[in-house]
Design a protein around this motif. Structure first.
Motif, PDB file in Angstrom:
ATOM      1  N   THR A  56       0.823  -1.205   0.000  1.00  0.00           N
ATOM      2  CA  THR A  56       0.000   0.000   0.000  1.00  0.00           C
ATOM      3  C   THR A  56       0.861   1.261   0.000  1.00  0.00           C
ATOM      4  OG1 THR A  56      -1.690  -1.196   1.243  1.00  0.00           O
ATOM      5  CG2 THR A  56      -1.878   1.181   1.188  1.00  0.00           C
ATOM      6  N   GLU A  57       1.842   1.314   0.899  1.00  0.00           N
ATOM      7  CA  GLU A  57       2.701   2.497   0.974  1.00  0.00           C
ATOM      8  C   GLU A  57       3.592   2.608  -0.260  1.00  0.00           C
ATOM      9  OE1 GLU A  57       2.822   4.991   3.523  1.00  0.00           O
ATOM     10  OE2 GLU A  57       0.881   4.033   3.813  1.00  0.00           O
ATOM     11  N   GLY A  58       4.043   1.463  -0.779  1.00  0.00           N
ATOM     12  CA  GLY A  58       4.835   1.505  -2.001  1.00  0.00           C
ATOM     13  C   GLY A  58       4.051   2.094  -3.160  1.00  0.00           C
ATOM     14  N   ARG A  59       2.790   1.715  -3.259  1.00  0.00           N
ATOM     15  CA  ARG A  59       1.936   2.256  -4.317  1.00  0.00           C
ATOM     16  C   ARG A  59       1.745   3.756  -4.154  1.00  0.00           C
ATOM     17  NH1 ARG A  59       0.667   1.148  -9.477  1.00  0.00           N
ATOM     18  NH2 ARG A  59      -1.457   1.785 -10.007  1.00  0.00           N
ATOM     19  N   LYS A  60       1.559   4.213  -2.906  1.00  0.00           N
ATOM     20  CA  LYS A  60       1.397   5.651  -2.665  1.00  0.00           C
ATOM     21  C   LYS A  60       2.612   6.440  -3.125  1.00  0.00           C
ATOM     22  CE  LYS A  60      -1.597   5.241   1.428  1.00  0.00           C
ATOM     23  NZ  LYS A  60      -1.664   5.457   2.905  1.00  0.00           N
ATOM     24  N   LYS A  61       3.794   5.821  -3.032  1.00  0.00           N
ATOM     25  CA  LYS A  61       5.022   6.481  -3.457  1.00  0.00           C
ATOM     26  C   LYS A  61       5.307   6.285  -4.942  1.00  0.00           C
ATOM     27  CE  LYS A  61       6.368   8.114   0.551  1.00  0.00           C
ATOM     28  NZ  LYS A  61       6.518   9.563   0.804  1.00  0.00           N
ATOM     29  N   GLY A  62       4.364   5.694  -5.668  1.00  0.00           N
ATOM     30  CA  GLY A  62       4.521   5.555  -7.118  1.00  0.00           C
ATOM     31  C   GLY A  62       5.259   4.323  -7.576  1.00  0.00           C
ATOM     32  N   LYS A  63       5.497   3.357  -6.672  1.00  0.00           N
ATOM     33  CA  LYS A  63       6.178   2.123  -7.088  1.00  0.00           C
ATOM     34  C   LYS A  63       5.238   1.289  -7.951  1.00  0.00           C
ATOM     35  CE  LYS A  63       9.579   3.262  -4.359  1.00  0.00           C
ATOM     36  NZ  LYS A  63      10.863   3.780  -4.900  1.00  0.00           N
ATOM     37  N   ASP A  64       5.808   0.630  -8.955  1.00  0.00           N
ATOM     38  CA  ASP A  64       4.970  -0.175  -9.842  1.00  0.00           C
ATOM     39  C   ASP A  64       4.837  -1.605  -9.324  1.00  0.00           C
ATOM     40  OD1 ASP A  64       7.301  -1.570 -10.550  1.00  0.00           O
ATOM     41  OD2 ASP A  64       7.603  -0.380 -12.361  1.00  0.00           O
ATOM     42  N   ALA A  65       3.970  -2.364  -9.984  1.00  0.00           N
ATOM     43  CA  ALA A  65       3.670  -3.719  -9.534  1.00  0.00           C
ATOM     44  C   ALA A  65       4.891  -4.623  -9.575  1.00  0.00           C
ATOM     45  CB  ALA A  65       2.543  -4.310 -10.389  1.00  0.00           C
ATOM     46  N   VAL A  66       5.781  -4.394 -10.537  1.00  0.00           N
ATOM     47  CA  VAL A  66       6.956  -5.259 -10.663  1.00  0.00           C
ATOM     48  C   VAL A  66       7.859  -5.121  -9.446  1.00  0.00           C
ATOM     49  CG1 VAL A  66       9.041  -5.714 -12.016  1.00  0.00           C
ATOM     50  CG2 VAL A  66       6.878  -5.251 -13.183  1.00  0.00           C
ATOM     51  N   SER A  67       8.169  -3.877  -9.060  1.00  0.00           N
ATOM     52  CA  SER A  67       9.075  -3.676  -7.928  1.00  0.00           C
ATOM     53  C   SER A  67       8.433  -4.114  -6.618  1.00  0.00           C
ATOM     54  CB  SER A  67       9.508  -2.214  -7.848  1.00  0.00           C
ATOM     55  OG  SER A  67       8.404  -1.363  -7.615  1.00  0.00           O
ATOM     56  N   ILE A  68       7.127  -3.881  -6.463  1.00  0.00           N
ATOM     57  CA  ILE A  68       6.438  -4.297  -5.238  1.00  0.00           C
ATOM     58  C   ILE A  68       6.399  -5.816  -5.138  1.00  0.00           C
ATOM     59  CG2 ILE A  68       4.209  -4.317  -4.059  1.00  0.00           C
ATOM     60  CD1 ILE A  68       3.745  -1.492  -5.158  1.00  0.00           C
TER      61      ILE A  68
END
Length: 352
Positions: A308-320
């Motif tokens: 959730t926090e990774g997505r808020k910071k603009g991380k994409d699905a691959v890196s998450i």
């Protein structure tokens, strides 16, 4: 005189077809290969998955006994009736399961029937799933909400509250390292419990956590955790402080690679050995409650929080997915990402 195929493991009809096509010797070799495939499948299947299959099969047995159905017939009607029975009265105490649990038992029971050499059509399973979806909606409309729901996601503000609330003793340092490190590699409760000292190595840019006890081939991973810009919530500094204090107080043997990475500590400060998944889950709840986060975290909150926090910071699905050990198109991971998008990329946001 007809030559008979010697007894061999596996469905007799399949072995007989092999014998008719290729001869008895080849059929036996193919049967042995089936044995090998079964053994490898069992060896690489995580223990918790095996436990789930066993539990679900026991639920299927109770259902079949109650209805007078044979265990090995996964027909359309039987599977739909199974779903309805589980929602209505499937638990041992006569109450119904949550829809999520019913879905798990349906899938695992289907696997169990097939593993015992009996056919279950994809159409029958699909119809049972459709029935489950429809019945679950009816329960919601009737005001019934079962199960615990999704775990609340850990967030950065919560991490800060926890970092400030952890006492400076060994147990507090362990708590801080457990939460900050666990958040940064999206840990399940079983993963910190399975880590050894040798699985965590320091790097000039942070630390590397080798997760070797994951549930799937994706979750077995090497997670790179960089130094945090904010020292207060830095997982690398927290890990280092905890390990140094543990060795200082309890001896150099706790630095050996085969020792548990996260240890249990009793109320008198004595080390009790390595943590287990249940103790990690209890620790996350206790630590978050002590920090007075708005909603107490559960054992799965750290995992949900990274996505959730990774997505808020603009991380994409691959890196998450790589960091957390999800399959690239994991429905669970995408659900966590959508939870962030529902607020940050909302059609109603900023209109007034």
């Amino acid at each position: 005189m007809t030559e008979h195929l010697p007894a061999a493991p596996g469905p007799d009809s399949l072995i007989q077809r092999w014998a008719e096509r290729h001869g008895i010797d080849t059929a036996q070799r193919l049967a042995q290969a089936e044995d090998l495939a079964d053994a490898i499948a069992h060896a690489v299947t995580p223990d918790n998955t095996i436990d789930t299959y066993a539990k679900s099969w026991r639920v299927w047995e109770r259902f079949c006994t109650s209805q007078g159905f044979p265990l090995t017939e996964g027909s359309r009607g039987a599977l739909v009736a199974f779903v309805a029975w589980m929602l209505r009265e499937g638990q041992q105490d006569g109450t119904g399961y949550s829809a999520a649990t019913v879905k798990t038992h349906l899938a695992a029971a289907t696997v169990g029937i097939r593993q015992r050499g009996h056919h279950v059509s994809k159409d029958a399973v699909a119809e049972a799933r459709d029935a489950l979806d429809g019945l679950a909606v009816k329960l919601l409309k009737a005001g019934e909400r079962r199960g615990r729901g999704k775990a609340v996601a850990a967030d950065i503000n919560g991490l800060r509250l926890i970092a400030r609330s952890c006492p400076p003793d060994l147990a507090g340092l362990r708590d801080k390292a457990l939460i900050l490190a666990g958040f940064n590699f999206a840990s399940r409760a079983s993963e910190p419990a399975g880590l050894l000292v040798g699985d965590v190595s320091l790097h000039p840019r942070g630390m590397v956590v080798s997760v070797l006890t994951g549930k799937t081939r994706y979750s077995v991973r090497e997670a790179k955790i960089p130094f945090a810009q904010d020292p207060e919530v830095c997982p690398v500094r927290a890990w280092t402080a905890y390990r140094e204090q543990l060795v200082t107080q309890h001896g150099q043997r706790w630095a050996e690679p085969k020792q548990p990475a996260f240890v249990g500590i009793n109320r008198w400060g004595h080390v009790t050995g390595g943590m287990v998944p249940d103790s990690v889950t209890r620790a996350v709840k206790r630590i978050s409650a002590r920090a007075q986060v708005p909603i107490v975290w559960t054992g799965h909150s750290l995992r949900a929080g990274l996505a959730t926090e990774g997505r808020k910071k603009g991380k994409d699905a691959v890196s998450i997915s790589r960091q957390g050990g999800w399959a690239p198109n994991s429905r669970e991971m995408l659900g966590y990402m959508r939870a962030a998008d529902e607020w940050d990329d909302n059609a109603a946001a900023g209109l007034t």
